[in-house]
Each structure stands twice: as C-alpha cells, then as structure tokens.
Write a protein that holds these residues in place. Sequence first.
Motif, mmCIF file in Angstrom:
data_model
loop_
_atom_site.group_PDB
_atom_site.id
_atom_site.type_symbol
_atom_site.label_atom_id
_atom_site.label_comp_id
_atom_site.label_asym_id
_atom_site.label_seq_id
_atom_site.Cartn_x
_atom_site.Cartn_y
_atom_site.Cartn_z
ATOM 1 N N ASP A 661 0.844 -1.207 0.000
ATOM 2 C CA ASP A 661 0.000 0.000 0.000
ATOM 3 C C ASP A 661 0.871 1.246 0.000
ATOM 4 N N ASP A 662 0.304 2.306 -0.522
ATOM 5 C CA ASP A 662 0.946 3.642 -0.454
ATOM 6 C C ASP A 662 2.359 3.643 -1.032
ATOM 7 N N ASP A 684 0.649 5.310 -4.782
ATOM 8 C CA ASP A 684 -0.052 6.428 -4.171
ATOM 9 C C ASP A 684 0.052 7.627 -5.093
ATOM 10 N N GLU A 718 -4.043 4.418 -6.806
ATOM 11 C CA GLU A 718 -5.141 5.001 -6.017
ATOM 12 C C GLU A 718 -5.040 6.512 -6.013
#
Length: 763
Positions: A661-662, A684, A718
């Motif tokens: 993530d990120d 990200d 995202e």
Amino acid sequence: MHISYTLAVIITVIAMMCMAQKAKKNKNETTRALIRVTHCVTLTVIASLVAMIFPNEKVANFMQTLHYASIEWVLIFFLAFLEKYTDVVKTTVKSRMIVFVGSGILSMSLLLNSIFGHVVYCVNETTRGVSFRIFKHVAPWYYIHMVFSLFLCLLCLLILIHAAVNSIAFYRVKYVPAIWAFSFTIILELVCDIRHARMNYALFGYIWMGIFLLYFTLYHTNKGLISQTLSFVTSKAYSGVLCFDIEGKCIYANDIMWKMYPEFTKLEDFKEPFKDYIGEYSLSYSNGRVWYHEHIINNEIRHYEITFAKINDEREDWIGSCFYIYDRTQSVDELESANYQATHDGLTGLYNADAFYQLVSEKKAEDKKPSLLLAADIKDFKLINDLYGFSKGNAILCKLAKCLKEGITDECIACRLNSDRFAIYLPKEDFSEDKIRDYIKPVYSLVDEFNYKINLHFGVYFVRPEDDDPTVMYDRARVALSLIKNDYTKMFSYYDDNMMQKKLREKELVGEIDKAIEEGQFKMFLQPQITPEGKMIGAEALVRWMHPIQGMISPGEFIPTFEKSGFIHKLDKYMWELAAKQIKKWQDMGLKDYYISVNISPTDFYYMDVYQTVVDIVEKYAIPPVNLKLEITESAFMNDPENQLSLIAKLQNYGFQVEIDDFGSGYSSLNMLKDLKADVLKIDMGFLRKSSENDRAMMIVDAVIKMAQNLKMLVVTEGVETIEQVEFLTKAGCDIFQGYYFDRPIPVDEFETKYLEHRFIKY
Ligand code: C2E
Ligand code: CA
Ligand code: CA
C-alpha cells in the motif's frame, strides 16, 4: 612495758572491733562468719590480758583457761569462715554438730581448771625487781588441748594453702598474706607458751589476722585484677578505646584502635587525628558528645563515629579524656546505597522518576535560567525486546543512559522514568537538535550489531516561569513526543498548547474504542477498484466511525491515534471480519470473483499473530483467501524485514494476495522490491499531486508501472481523480484504478446497489 603492751593490744582490738562493726552492714555469710571469729579473738585477747594482770590468782587461772578455750573457738569459727572464704571444704550439719559438741566438752574441761587445777596454774615471779605472772602447764590436760588446737591450726593452714595453690594468680593474693599471718601467729603462740613468756605476743597475731581478713573481705579490691579486666574488656570491645591524660598525652589504645589506624606504630601517633579534642579542648566538650571522622585506609574511606567521655576522679576532678571510636563504614555505606537505590534507576544508574522530579523542582527554584525538559523514548522498544530479548533491550537502554549521563552538560538532570522512557532537564542554551543527535550517536552503533534501525524520539517542552510541577512539564514534553511517535522522519517535536487539546481528544477516542466496537459504531465503507475497461472487480474496505454524538469521524483522525496507542489491531480484526462476512455474502450470492482489500496496520504485527488471525477468519467464514486481499504499507517492513518477508511468503502460500500500500508515499525503497515478492503494488497518487514537475512525476509513475510489470506484480493506482490520469495510467499499463474519479468510499448497501447490479460503469 606491761602498760604499753596492754595499751597496744587494747587499741588494736578496738580497731578490729570497729572494723567488725562496720562489716556488720555487709550481710553476707562470709562476713558474718568472720565477725564471729573477731568476737572470739576479742574474748581471747581480753581473757589473756585479764589473766596476766588481775591480782586474784583464781580469777587469773580462770581467765587463762577462758583464753585457751576461746582460742579453740577462734579456730573453730575460723574453720567455719574458711569454708565460706575458700570453697575448699564442705561441712554438713551433722559434722558441725559433732565439732561443736566436742569443742564444748573440751572447753568445759578447760574451765573446770578453776576447781581441779588440772590444766594450768599461775605463778608470780619477780626478776630484777619487776614482778610478773607466768602460767605453768599441767600434763596431760594442757597438752591434750594444745594438740587439739594445733590440729585445728594445721587444718586451717592446710585449707588456706590448698586454696592458694589451686587459685589463679590474681586471687592468690587473698590467701597468701593470710597464710603468713596465720603461720606467724601459731609460731608466736607456741614460742610464747613453751617459753612461758611474760607477755603473750601471739595476741597481736590474732588481732592482726582479724584485721587483715576484715580488710580483705570488706575493702580490698584487686587493682591488678581490675586493670587486667579493664584492658581485657576494652580490647574485646566492639569499639576502639583511646585515652588521653589532661596534658593530651595518649595513655591507652585498645587493639581495635590499632586496627582502625593501621599506619600508627606508637601511642603518640593518635594525637594527630584527635588533636582538636584533647588536652584543654576536652574541657569544652560534654560527656557523650559525638563526632564523625573520615579516615582513609588503602584508598578506602572509613567512617568513624567518635564518642567523647570525660574521666573524673571521685572528687569529680577531671583527670583525662576517653574516646570510643566506632567504625560506621558499613552502615554509612548501607545508608548511601539505600539512598542511591531509592533515588536511582537500578538498570541504567540514572535518576528515577521521584528523584528527577524532586531535583528538577529544586533546580528550577534556585536557577532562573531558561530551561527545557526533553522526553525521550525509543520507537518500538517492545518490538526490540520481543525480537532480540531483554538483555539486548537492556543493553540499548544502558547505552542511551550512558550517552545522556556523559553527554549534554553538567547541569542537566537525566532520568529513566520506566521502560524506554527517559527525561532530561537542561538549560535552554545547552540545547540544540544537532547537539542531541551527536550525543546519542553511540546508541546507533548498536544498530549494526543488531541489524536493526533504532529510532529515538524527543518531545521538547520549554519550561515557563510559572511552571512549578515537574510532572506537568514532563507530561507536556511527552504529549509533544507522542504526536510524532509514528513518524519515522521526525526526531524532535516541540510542545504547543494545541497539542494538549489534540492529545486530550486522542485520549477520548482511545477510551471509547471497545465500546464503539461492541456497539458497531465502526462501519465498513467500500471504495471500488476498476479495471481500464471500467469493470468493478473488487473494493478496498475503509473504516468510518459513526459516532453517536460527534457524527462521522474520518479514519485520518482516529487511525493514527489508535496506531500510537496500540489499539488499532482490535479495530483491524473487526474490519477484517466485516470484510470476510461481506465476501461470504457475495460468495453465497454466486458472486465468486469479487474481492475486498483490507488494511493491515504496521503495529498489528506487534500486537497479534496476523497470519493466524486472517487464516482463522477465512476459515471461520469459509471463503477463498484470494478474495480477502491484504494491504500492507512499506513501513511495516522497515524494522525486522526478514521476519516480515517470511510472513508475507507464508500468507501467500496459504493463498492470500498481498498488496504493497501507499507505494511512493513514504520513503519507498526500490531495493525492497527486490526481496518483497508482493502480488500487487498500490501506487499512491499523492506524491504526484504535490509535484510541480508533473511531467517528471508521470515519467516516474510510468517507470514504476513498467518495473512492477516486469516483477509480475499487478499495479493499482489510487487517488485517481481525473480522466487525464486514467488515460495516462492506462497507457502506462496500470491494471486497476481506485479513486474519486470513479467513486468515493461508500456504505456497503450503496456499493451493492451501485455495483453489483451494474457491473460495468462508463467513464
Ligand atoms: P489508504 O489505505 O491509503 O486509503 C485510501 C484513502 O484515500 C482513503 O481515505 C480514501 O478515501 C482516500 N481516497 C480514495 N480515492 C481518493 C482520491 O481520488 N483522492 C483523494 N484525495 N483521496 C482518495 P480514508 O478512507 O480517509 O482513509 C485514510 C487512511 O486511513 C487509509 O489510507 C488507511 O491508511 C487508513 N484506514 C482506513 N480504514 C482503515 C482500516 O480499516 N484499518 C487500517 N489499519 N487503516 C485504515
Ligand atoms: Ca489502503
Ligand atoms: Ca493507500
């Protein structure tokens, strides 16, 4: 001659009687026995004197036999006295009775001489014009008595000799003069008797023996014994004993004194350490006055307690000074060590909390310099303990303590409050971030050894003039520190009053977590993930707190707080279950492909067995693990990457898909991708937006996507907000989009209506 002899006898008898009278006060058995002897001696003497000078011959003869009889009683009572005085013989009542009756009969036989004249008779003679009286003895009665008396004398003598021989030297003095006096008296008596002496000089022997024995039993104190006993007692005493005369000359030191001052070789040497207390100085000190004195032996400080005592004679005149010296080193050391233990931290040797607060209070009161209070702690210290054991953890704490103790400034007060919490109070002028970084550098040297990156955080509070409670100062520094706890990039945080508000709010939120979970206040929102073709294939589960009073609270507000306080794992587990339940529902509806990605906070790994928890959940709801995707941020790999990587592999083996993530938001390390074989890379978009150099940023995204493809990872982007981004990313090869351009995170029922009925969306 007669007169002077008589006078001498009378005077000595009176002296003896006076002593005996005085001795009556002494009510012990021995004295009583002795007084009886002296009474008999008095009778003997008087009888003898009267016998010698009384004109009537009958009376003289009677008195002479009374003299003989009383001599026998003197000896019998003397024997009785010796029984008590020497402890050599032990008589029984019966034997005493026999002796008394026997002696009584013999005495009677003597006194009957007045009638029968069978023992003695007097003859008056005149030589060179001087008339005198002598007594002629009649055989055999006189000799029977004489033998009896001699027998008693011998007995007495033997008892005395026996006692003298068997007693220790100090007590022999009690007997030896008595033996001499007694022997002398017997000889005198014999000589006077045999030679029919005109005057019985043996009388003096009896009297002086009485006097001598009275003196011994009543007044004599054995000086040698006393001094020997005293020196024995003082040498065996627990304290040193030292005596000086009035001129300050040392006259006595016991054994302990010599041990306490091993470098001293003569009495004179003691003068130096005591020079202020002896001689005329002594007069100004009262009895019992105590001093403390430090003496160094072999580089070791000994603590002596000195008690002063004045030596006075019977008339209370000062004759010297005495000192009792106690070695109190052990108790002083114990006191110091107890004091040290009460004020210091056992592990690091820094002050403990109580001592720290106390010292800070005092310092602030006496020193008006602007100061500050630093609160320090080691990030994820619990993890260090878990991974490397307490001894390594302790080594790090000690190292940090050492740096704090030795570094910074003399004026600083450093303490360990507990665990990995440290506090330092120091003048503001001595503080700078660079300085602190420098001082704690050695702590980082432990990093290599452990292959672990230690992070230290400092909360800084500038002490205000009105502050008076050090615990409040520390709390404020701690508040500042707590606000950067999860930030790896920041080392220092400075307190301001808003922080306290924030902190209170955080506290409030953390306090409500259990109740909120119980009451279902946390809701799962889903944000769709869309393919370039516009197909919804899954969603990310994002939590929303529907607070009954405050309304909806966004995760941005409470997630970091929960992470800091260590409670996030409770919420995460709850969310994973909600997601699993949702997947199960979809599965049951025949929608087998839809997945939900859940977030795993880095701190979850400290507080629970993530693997076991997620496995239990998919088993509980009987869903394929591939449908529950796991989002892990890079920071979860920062510490202990090895274990994390093997955990990822384990999860993947079980069938889970792991997403990073990120990616690109923190300090991404491309290097990490080399080892981290995740299934999905979530880029990200945030870092792109911040950049003014949009083109360059896009080139990087493009490159990252290419790289992920080469690594056989799916790419999710995202934060996609615009059609341009979608087009660019599609061209670059991004597999999945998530962002406001498509949809915000929405409640589950809304998600279902929106996406499960129309699986394709247009863009
Ligand atoms: P995240 O995991 O990076 O989640 C994505 C966040 O970006 C979400 O914020 C989402 O609403 C927001 N977002 C999505 N599309 C866009 C967009 O186009 N533009 C912008 N500006 N933002 C977009 P949210 O829901 O406020 O969550 C914030 C963070 O809170 C999450 O970031 C995640 O780190 C954490 N979080 C949320 N739910 C949970 C949870 O259940 N457990 C854990 N551990 N963390 C959670
Ligand atoms: Ca996420
Ligand atoms: Ca994210």
